[in-house]
Enzyme design. Sequence first.
Site, mmCIF file in Angstrom:
data_model
loop_
_atom_site.group_PDB
_atom_site.id
_atom_site.type_symbol
_atom_site.label_atom_id
_atom_site.label_comp_id
_atom_site.label_asym_id
_atom_site.label_seq_id
_atom_site.Cartn_x
_atom_site.Cartn_y
_atom_site.Cartn_z
ATOM 1 N N SER A 61 1.291 -1.576 -0.156
ATOM 2 C CA SER A 61 -0.553 -0.182 0.012
ATOM 3 C C SER A 61 1.207 1.176 0.033
ATOM 4 O O SER A 61 0.377 2.068 -0.746
ATOM 5 C CB SER A 61 -1.312 0.198 1.374
ATOM 6 O OG SER A 61 -0.650 0.393 2.136
ATOM 7 N N LYS A 98 1.024 4.728 6.969
ATOM 8 C CA LYS A 98 -0.038 5.509 5.979
ATOM 9 C C LYS A 98 0.662 7.215 5.619
ATOM 10 O O LYS A 98 2.010 7.669 6.476
ATOM 11 C CB LYS A 98 -0.865 5.249 6.501
ATOM 12 C CG LYS A 98 -1.645 4.472 6.435
ATOM 13 C CD LYS A 98 -1.456 3.462 4.569
ATOM 14 C CE LYS A 98 -2.347 1.819 5.333
ATOM 15 N NZ LYS A 98 -2.269 1.466 3.829
#
Length: 143
Positions: A61, A98
Amino acid sequence: MSVTILGPVATGGHTLPLYSFHVPAGFPSPAADHIEKHISLDELFDIRAPHVYLVKIGGDSMQGAGIYSGDLVIVDRSLDASHGDIVIAAINSEPVCKRLHRSENAVILMSENPKYPPRYVMEGDELVIWGVVKYSVRDHDNA
């Protein structure tokens, strides 16, 4: 994406040679074989234990930010996370890597891969920022 906390980085360490030329991707120059100085990876990565630790990344991701599955990231927990920083965080006790987006109305944990939607931090969610990612290190044998 998963993360594995490997622990703090020990102080001290060995120095390594730093060559004073840029390494070409083609054929090396026979004249480019002198050492400019010795450096410490602790100094190069600005590692100052105990507030710096290593995390192994799992998943894809964060590929758009150049962080791939199997990479090690160097995380500084002494820094206050700002808008746009890549962070190691726990959202409802689930560790993630993230990009942090903050606005007046929302906190969003963004992936750097279009396959994954943004994760909005909602009222009732527990978000704990464990630190700011400063560097990543890749093992090219496992790339």
